[in-house]
Design an enzyme around this catalytic site. Sequence first.
Site, PDB file in Angstrom:
ATOM      1  N   HIS A   1     114.135  23.782 -24.550  1.00 41.09           N
ATOM      2  CA  HIS A   1     113.476  25.277 -23.951  1.00 41.09           C
ATOM      3  C   HIS A   1     114.735  26.624 -24.101  1.00 41.09           C
ATOM      4  CE1 HIS A   1     109.849  23.233 -24.561  1.00 41.09           C
ATOM      5  NE2 HIS A   1     110.002  23.434 -25.791  1.00 41.09           N
TER       6      HIS A   1
ATOM      7  N   CYS B   1     113.086  17.359 -25.714  1.00 41.82           N
ATOM      8  CA  CYS B   1     112.230  17.760 -26.718  1.00 41.82           C
ATOM      9  C   CYS B   1     113.811  17.456 -27.950  1.00 41.82           C
ATOM     10  CB  CYS B   1     111.843  19.369 -27.275  1.00 41.82           C
ATOM     11  SG  CYS B   1     111.209  19.202 -29.220  1.00 41.82           S
TER      12      CYS B   1
ATOM     13  N   GLU C   1      97.463  19.661 -30.925  1.00 41.21           N
ATOM     14  CA  GLU C   1      96.454  21.254 -30.861  1.00 41.21           C
ATOM     15  C   GLU C   1      95.305  21.151 -32.920  1.00 41.21           C
ATOM     16  OE1 GLU C   1     101.066  22.233 -32.722  1.00 41.21           O
ATOM     17  OE2 GLU C   1     100.630  22.493 -34.664  1.00 41.21           O
TER      18      GLU C   1
ATOM     19  N   GLU D   1     108.874  43.759 -45.170  1.00 46.98           N
ATOM     20  CA  GLU D   1     109.805  44.702 -44.842  1.00 46.98           C
ATOM     21  C   GLU D   1     110.106  44.657 -43.223  1.00 46.98           C
ATOM     22  OE1 GLU D   1     107.463  44.635 -47.410  1.00 46.98           O
ATOM     23  OE2 GLU D   1     108.741  44.833 -49.289  1.00 46.98           O
ATOM     24  N   LEU D   2     108.652  44.828 -42.739  1.00 52.11           N
ATOM     25  CA  LEU D   2     107.707  45.316 -41.260  1.00 52.11           C
ATOM     26  C   LEU D   2     108.767  44.376 -40.685  1.00 52.11           C
ATOM     27  CD1 LEU D   2     105.940  46.507 -39.800  1.00 52.11           C
ATOM     28  CD2 LEU D   2     105.473  44.322 -39.518  1.00 52.11           C
TER      29      LEU D   2
ATOM     30  N   ILE E   1     115.765  13.047 -28.662  1.00 56.81           N
ATOM     31  CA  ILE E   1     114.484  13.536 -29.683  1.00 56.81           C
ATOM     32  C   ILE E   1     114.248  13.220 -31.291  1.00 56.81           C
ATOM     33  CG2 ILE E   1     112.347  14.196 -29.711  1.00 56.81           C
ATOM     34  CD1 ILE E   1     113.077  13.184 -27.029  1.00 56.81           C
ATOM     35  N   GLY E   2     116.543  13.751 -31.754  1.00 53.91           N
ATOM     36  CA  GLY E   2     116.234  13.397 -32.762  1.00 53.91           C
ATOM     37  C   GLY E   2     117.517  13.955 -33.439  1.00 53.91           C
TER      38      GLY E   2
ATOM     39  N   HIS F   1     107.525  10.709 -30.714  1.00 53.44           N
ATOM     40  CA  HIS F   1     107.008  12.001 -29.795  1.00 53.44           C
ATOM     41  C   HIS F   1     106.059  12.857 -29.569  1.00 53.44           C
ATOM     42  CE1 HIS F   1     109.988  15.743 -27.997  1.00 53.44           C
ATOM     43  NE2 HIS F   1     108.976  16.332 -28.976  1.00 53.44           N
TER      44      HIS F   1
HETATM   45  N1  GLN Z   1     112.337  14.699 -34.297  1.00 54.56           N
HETATM   46  C1  GLN Z   1     112.388  15.968 -34.434  1.00 54.56           C
HETATM   47  C2  GLN Z   1     113.366  16.777 -32.981  1.00 54.56           C
HETATM   48  O1  GLN Z   1     114.473  16.741 -32.848  1.00 54.56           O
HETATM   49  C3  GLN Z   1     111.044  16.773 -33.616  1.00 54.56           C
HETATM   50  C4  GLN Z   1     110.696  17.773 -33.325  1.00 54.56           C
HETATM   51  C5  GLN Z   1     109.431  18.224 -32.365  1.00 54.56           C
HETATM   52  O2  GLN Z   1     109.018  17.370 -31.769  1.00 54.56           O
HETATM   53  N2  GLN Z   1     109.157  19.582 -33.361  1.00 54.56           N
HETATM   54  O3  GLN Z   1     113.663  17.986 -33.625  1.00 54.56           O
HETATM   55 ZN    ZN Z   2     109.090  17.626 -29.104  1.00 55.51          ZN
END
Ligand code: GLN
Ligand code: ZN
Length: 771
Positions: free
Chosen positions: A709, A741, A620, A25-26, A446-447, A656
Amino acid sequence: MTTKSAAAATRGTVHGYPRQGQGRELKKAIEGYWKGTVTAEALQSTAAGLRRERWQQLADAGIDEVPTGDFSLYDHVLDTSVALGAIPARHRAAVAADPLDRYFAMARGTQQVAPLEMTKWFDTNYHYLVPELGPGTVFAADSGKQVAELREALALGHAARPVLLGPVTFLLLAKPAPGVAAAFQPLTLLDRLLPVYAELLADLRAAGADWVQLDEPALVQDRTPAELNAAARAYRELGALTDRPKLLVASYFDRLGEALPVLAKAPIEGLALDFTGPAAGNLADLAAVGGLPGKRLVAGVIDGRNVWINDLGKSLATLATLLGLADRVDVAPSCSLLHVPLDATAERDLDPQLARWLAFARQKAGETALLARALREGTGAVTAELAANRADLASRAASPITRDPAVRARTAAVTEADGRRPQAYPERAEAQRARLGLPLLPTTTIGSFPQTTELRTARADLTAGRIDATGYRERIEAEVREVIAYQEKAGLDVLVHGEPERNDMVQYFAEQLTGYLATRHGWVQSYGTRYVRPPVLAGDISRPHPMTVDWYGYAQGLTDRPVKGMLTGPVTMLAWSFVRDDQPLAETARQVALALREEVVDLEAAGAAVIQVDEPALRETLPLRAADRPGYLAWATEAFRLATSGVRADTQIHTHMCYAEFGDILTAIDELDADVISLEAARSHMEVADELAGAGYPREVGPGVWDIHSPRVPSTEEAVELLRAGLLAIPAERLWVNPDCGLKTRGWTETRASLENLVTAARRLRSELAG
Ligand code: GLN
Ligand code: ZN
């Protein structure tokens, strides 16, 4: 709650509780407010209703003292910045008239101003907004939110304890504000900050707080003597205040180590310690410092970060030892329950046997209360509950879900050689060059390609039964055709199928692997109004059938250029899931790795010359304490190699990772032994290439030249310039050209423009290098 006997002081409490409500709900109220469909008053009243509900849930579970102030409309670190008046000038000016809008401006930015930076909260998947400080920061106490929430809880008749982030952690998490020298250390502001905390504490005392909890999780990380001195000074000064509540300083996520004697000696009234997982060492450390005579110990004996029932017998044994080490021992989960879903009983589709093994926030509160009661009234008062717990644990231990003999036999048979490519890198590189015949500076992505509304609709249609599996497949195939045709036309060298069939890079595989479990309502806050539903590693992992081979084959059938097989690596599969607590992480990682190894081998057999195994979570998950890192990195890299080393020399393994700062895991990256690694680098101007080269990294590298990004399109010149910087560190024979990415969050327009510029940049440099 009735209390009796000499140990009557023992209470059950929690550090924090999920904020969203069972139906999120928040999230709905906040996003409605942003869209203008929910008024500020309606948002505040939803929030107040949720707070009331959380406290009631805790009280109903038998919790004696509830937290206040842990609730947040976005993030508790942001709330702390506001409470301390640490508001960047750009946000003050932006929406000066309205504190709520200013708050959201700090969190999300506006058309005119950038938000605060966001980063991971220790080693969890929660993100906080990084306080921005500088030599000119003027702190000012704003206790409004804390006081109001305390009053609400008290008015409802709860014994309540305000929780706020402590001064040392607040400063250690902060970064220099834009325009302030990078060398500026926020901790130097401690003396200026303490009087502001003193004011907050006085306000809370005046509002009726008996105790206030100050969270200092940064003290479980390795700290310099100067930082430990700062902590000592902070609590000496706060302790010396006369007009203040009793102080409980809380730590969690790891052991306090050298900060334990500092806090044990401080003139504060209580300490909260984590006794689970890597923090279990706190037990011996506490005995070694002679316990906490005269102090309250809040013992975190229930793991606040996993979804499993507690071993109550084991926790009682720990508590029995602790009873001799402090004046008063209270029971709690190890950390805020923010990191687990709200209520396991909402998972009605689960196998009832398996459901008995699960404990989400509500259940953990119940376990906490039960343990507190056992201390107060003796274990005789909870005999039936303890017996039921033993039965559930035994059923979990003996279940074919958690013990699959075939999986156990396979992991037991793994040898060191299984985790090594049979050929050394130079031999592989030569074989791959011959097979792939790529130009210098090969281009790839990257995919993922943009996840369009049509794709999300198709997935929703499938779930809702509006289309069947065939209809869904047709839509995905159409998308793959488009993605392949586009890449051929754009002139990319190594293609991808675009991952349109994947909802999420972990969930997609979790849904297909035996031993993984999906929840329906298991939402946890990732940041702000973004919630994720991590899958649960419940049992032994095996792969009943290939997971990606069909899609790979379909895409490869459309083109003569190599299409990358695309998988998520074992460490990331663990990091973004709830893991088992009944076996070492290394064991679970090995099981996942073996399942992925089968997929890698099947992709190779289906014709894949290039296979990428993503490990964005490798860094991470790094343990908070440096001493624990080599052990982690050893099993993490071994799992990656186990997944990827079953292929021929001429099959190229890519990996990656999506971060630019990885100085502390350079050796581990080398240990992965991947033939090609792509990394985020655009924003840091190819620094990663320098770092890798400096460490003597011998294999191929694709430092990203497009910051995905942001919707910004990098120009050809910009890409050329970044690549030139890359070429200073990495020879042309080993440099790849790719974005930072995956492109799933981008739109098609900027994707087309950016990729075309990338290809042009690569071609320009190729002809220069040839000339
Ligand atoms: N292969 C993934 C993509 O291209 C890699 C995503 C990621 O590194 N978080 O979405
Ligand atoms: Zn990535």
